[in-house]
Design a protein around this motif. Structure first.
Motif, PDB file in Angstrom:
ATOM      1  N   SER A   2       7.356  35.879  60.256  1.00 25.39           N
ATOM      2  CA  SER A   2       6.576  35.991  61.480  1.00 25.39           C
ATOM      3  C   SER A   2       7.399  35.724  62.742  1.00 25.39           C
ATOM      4  N   VAL A   3       8.500  34.977  62.637  1.00 27.48           N
ATOM      5  CA  VAL A   3       9.377  34.705  63.778  1.00 27.48           C
ATOM      6  C   VAL A   3      10.780  35.169  63.398  1.00 27.48           C
ATOM      7  N   PRO A   4      11.388  36.006  64.222  1.00 28.85           N
ATOM      8  CA  PRO A   4      12.740  36.486  63.885  1.00 28.85           C
ATOM      9  C   PRO A   4      13.754  35.340  63.833  1.00 28.85           C
ATOM     10  N   LEU A   5      14.536  35.312  62.780  1.00 25.71           N
ATOM     11  CA  LEU A   5      15.503  34.235  62.590  1.00 25.71           C
ATOM     12  C   LEU A   5      16.627  34.260  63.626  1.00 25.71           C
ATOM     13  N   PHE A   6      16.873  35.397  64.252  1.00 23.69           N
ATOM     14  CA  PHE A   6      17.951  35.449  65.235  1.00 23.69           C
ATOM     15  C   PHE A   6      17.638  34.588  66.459  1.00 23.69           C
ATOM     16  N   LEU A   7      16.385  34.188  66.623  1.00 30.54           N
ATOM     17  CA  LEU A   7      16.016  33.341  67.750  1.00 30.54           C
ATOM     18  C   LEU A   7      16.558  31.910  67.607  1.00 30.54           C
ATOM     19  N   ILE A   8      16.771  31.470  66.384  1.00 28.48           N
ATOM     20  CA  ILE A   8      17.257  30.096  66.168  1.00 28.48           C
ATOM     21  C   ILE A   8      18.634  29.897  66.807  1.00 28.48           C
ATOM     22  N   PRO A   9      19.642  30.730  66.508  1.00 27.76           N
ATOM     23  CA  PRO A   9      20.947  30.523  67.153  1.00 27.76           C
ATOM     24  C   PRO A   9      20.885  30.656  68.681  1.00 27.76           C
ATOM     25  N   ILE A  10      20.049  31.548  69.177  1.00 27.38           N
ATOM     26  CA  ILE A  10      19.917  31.694  70.629  1.00 27.38           C
ATOM     27  C   ILE A  10      19.349  30.412  71.228  1.00 27.38           C
ATOM     28  N   LEU A  11      18.315  29.873  70.604  1.00 28.58           N
ATOM     29  CA  LEU A  11      17.717  28.622  71.072  1.00 28.58           C
ATOM     30  C   LEU A  11      18.722  27.480  71.014  1.00 28.58           C
ATOM     31  N   VAL A  12      19.446  27.368  69.927  1.00 26.53           N
ATOM     32  CA  VAL A  12      20.450  26.307  69.767  1.00 26.53           C
ATOM     33  C   VAL A  12      21.548  26.448  70.827  1.00 26.53           C
ATOM     34  N   GLY A  13      22.017  27.658  71.052  1.00 22.25           N
ATOM     35  CA  GLY A  13      23.048  27.880  72.071  1.00 22.25           C
ATOM     36  C   GLY A  13      22.564  27.524  73.470  1.00 22.25           C
ATOM     37  N   ALA A  56      25.660  31.029  61.422  1.00 19.39           N
ATOM     38  CA  ALA A  56      26.171  30.941  60.051  1.00 19.39           C
ATOM     39  C   ALA A  56      25.270  30.065  59.181  1.00 19.39           C
ATOM     40  N   THR A  57      24.751  28.988  59.740  1.00 25.62           N
ATOM     41  CA  THR A  57      23.859  28.104  58.983  1.00 25.62           C
ATOM     42  C   THR A  57      22.546  28.805  58.650  1.00 25.62           C
ATOM     43  N   THR A  58      21.994  29.520  59.615  1.00 23.35           N
ATOM     44  CA  THR A  58      20.751  30.267  59.391  1.00 23.35           C
ATOM     45  C   THR A  58      20.934  31.283  58.271  1.00 23.35           C
ATOM     46  N   VAL A  59      22.034  32.008  58.307  1.00 19.66           N
ATOM     47  CA  VAL A  59      22.308  33.010  57.274  1.00 19.66           C
ATOM     48  C   VAL A  59      22.543  32.327  55.927  1.00 19.66           C
ATOM     49  N   ALA A  60      23.289  31.227  55.917  1.00 23.46           N
ATOM     50  CA  ALA A  60      23.564  30.521  54.658  1.00 23.46           C
ATOM     51  C   ALA A  60      22.280  30.027  54.001  1.00 23.46           C
ATOM     52  N   ALA A  71      29.280  36.315  54.985  1.00 23.88           N
ATOM     53  CA  ALA A  71      30.703  36.630  55.161  1.00 23.88           C
ATOM     54  C   ALA A  71      30.964  37.091  56.594  1.00 23.88           C
ATOM     55  N   ILE A  72      30.082  37.926  57.122  1.00 26.01           N
ATOM     56  CA  ILE A  72      30.221  38.397  58.505  1.00 26.01           C
ATOM     57  C   ILE A  72      30.077  37.232  59.484  1.00 26.01           C
ATOM     58  N   ALA A  73      29.103  36.365  59.249  1.00 30.20           N
ATOM     59  CA  ALA A  73      28.907  35.201  60.115  1.00 30.20           C
ATOM     60  C   ALA A  73      30.122  34.269  60.069  1.00 30.20           C
ATOM     61  N   ALA A  74      30.699  34.082  58.882  1.00 29.84           N
ATOM     62  CA  ALA A  74      31.873  33.215  58.746  1.00 29.84           C
ATOM     63  C   ALA A  74      33.066  33.786  59.511  1.00 29.84           C
ATOM     64  N   ILE A  75      33.232  35.098  59.475  1.00 31.44           N
ATOM     65  CA  ILE A  75      34.307  35.739  60.234  1.00 31.44           C
ATOM     66  C   ILE A  75      34.075  35.570  61.732  1.00 31.44           C
ATOM     67  N   LEU A  76      32.832  35.656  62.157  1.00 26.92           N
ATOM     68  CA  LEU A  76      32.493  35.431  63.555  1.00 26.92           C
ATOM     69  C   LEU A  76      32.802  33.992  63.966  1.00 26.92           C
ATOM     70  N   VAL A  77      32.550  33.037  63.075  1.00 29.70           N
ATOM     71  CA  VAL A  77      32.884  31.627  63.343  1.00 29.70           C
ATOM     72  C   VAL A  77      34.379  31.496  63.631  1.00 29.70           C
ATOM     73  N   VAL A  78      35.201  32.109  62.796  1.00 31.08           N
ATOM     74  CA  VAL A  78      36.649  32.024  62.974  1.00 31.08           C
ATOM     75  C   VAL A  78      37.063  32.630  64.322  1.00 31.08           C
ATOM     76  N   GLY A  79      36.482  33.771  64.675  1.00 30.86           N
ATOM     77  CA  GLY A  79      36.813  34.410  65.950  1.00 30.86           C
ATOM     78  C   GLY A  79      36.423  33.560  67.149  1.00 30.86           C
ATOM     79  N   ILE A  80      35.246  32.959  67.104  1.00 33.92           N
ATOM     80  CA  ILE A  80      34.785  32.112  68.212  1.00 33.92           C
ATOM     81  C   ILE A  80      35.640  30.851  68.307  1.00 33.92           C
ATOM     82  N   LEU A  81      35.976  30.249  67.174  1.00 30.14           N
ATOM     83  CA  LEU A  81      36.825  29.057  67.202  1.00 30.14           C
ATOM     84  C   LEU A  81      38.208  29.372  67.766  1.00 30.14           C
ATOM     85  N   ASP A  82      38.751  30.520  67.400  1.00 26.53           N
ATOM     86  CA  ASP A  82      40.042  30.943  67.939  1.00 26.53           C
ATOM     87  C   ASP A  82      39.953  31.108  69.453  1.00 26.53           C
ATOM     88  N   ASP A  83      38.873  31.724  69.910  1.00 27.23           N
ATOM     89  CA  ASP A  83      38.678  31.914  71.345  1.00 27.23           C
ATOM     90  C   ASP A  83      38.531  30.572  72.059  1.00 27.23           C
TER      91      ASP A  83
END
Length: 149
Positions: A2-13, A56-60, A71-83
Motif C-alpha cells: 500500500s505504500v511504495p518502499l522507495f519512500l523510506i530512503p527518501i524520508l531517511v535522507g 540497501a537495507t530496504t532491499v535487503a 546487488a545493484i543497491a550494494a554497487i550504489l553504496v560503493v559509488g556513493i561512498l567513493d564520492d
C-alpha cells in the motif's frame, strides 16, 4: 503493497539532511554576492550515505541479500561512498587552489568570482554516522510500519 518502499530512503535522507544544522556550527557559507547564505557540502552526518544505506537495507529486508536488486543497491553504496570520501575531497583541493589564485587578483576583479568551498567531502566519522542512521531509521520504520508494506 500500500505504500511504495522507495519512500523510506527518501524520508531517511531528508530527515538526515534536516538534522545537519544541529551537528554543524558553520552550516551556512556566506557568498560574496549580496551576503546570501547557502548550505555547505559535507558535514555531520552524511545524508547521501544515510540515503543509500537506507535503500540497501530496504532491499535487503524486502527482497533478500541474494537478489539482483540488492546487488545493484550494494554497487550504489560503493559509488556513493567513493564520492563522499574521495572525489569531493579532490574537488575541495581544486577549490582551495582556485581561491588562492583569485586572492592574487586585484580586489575589484575578485568580486566577479563566486565563493568556492574548500571542504566538499565527508570525513570518515560523518559517513559512519550517516550509515548507522540510514540502517537504523530504515529498520525502525520497517518494524513499526510493516503492516503498511
Amino acid at each position: 503493497m500500500s505504500v511504495p518502499l522507495f519512500l523510506i530512503p527518501i524520508l531517511v535522507g531528508l530527515l538526515t539532511q534536516a538534522i545537519k544544522p544541529f551537528f554543524n556550527r558553520k552550516w551556512y557559507a556566506t557568498i560574496n554576492h549580496g551576503g546570501r547564505k547557502l548550505p555547505r557540502y559535507g558535514g555531520m552526518p552524511s545524508a547521501h550515505t544515510a540515503f543509500v544505506f537506507s535503500l540497501a537495507t530496504t532491499v535487503a529486508v524486502t527482497e533478500g541479500i541474494t537478489s539482483a536488486s540488492f546487488a545493484i543497491a550494494a554497487i550504489l553504496v560503493v559509488g556513493i561512498l567513493d564520492d563522499a570520501l574521495r572525489m569531493r575531497i579532490f574537488l575541495g583541493r581544486y577549490g582551495e587552489a582556485l581561491r588562492r589564485l583569485i586572492k592574487k587578483l586585484p580586489e575589484r576583479e575578485q568580486e566577479q568570482f563566486p565563493y568556492l568551498e574548500a571542504r566538499l567531502g565527508h570525513r570518515v566519522p560523518e559517513v559512519i554516522v550517516g550509515a548507522v542512521i540510514g540502517i537504523g531509521l530504515t529498520l525502525i520504520i520497517l518494524f513499526f510500519f510493516h503492516h503498511l508494506f
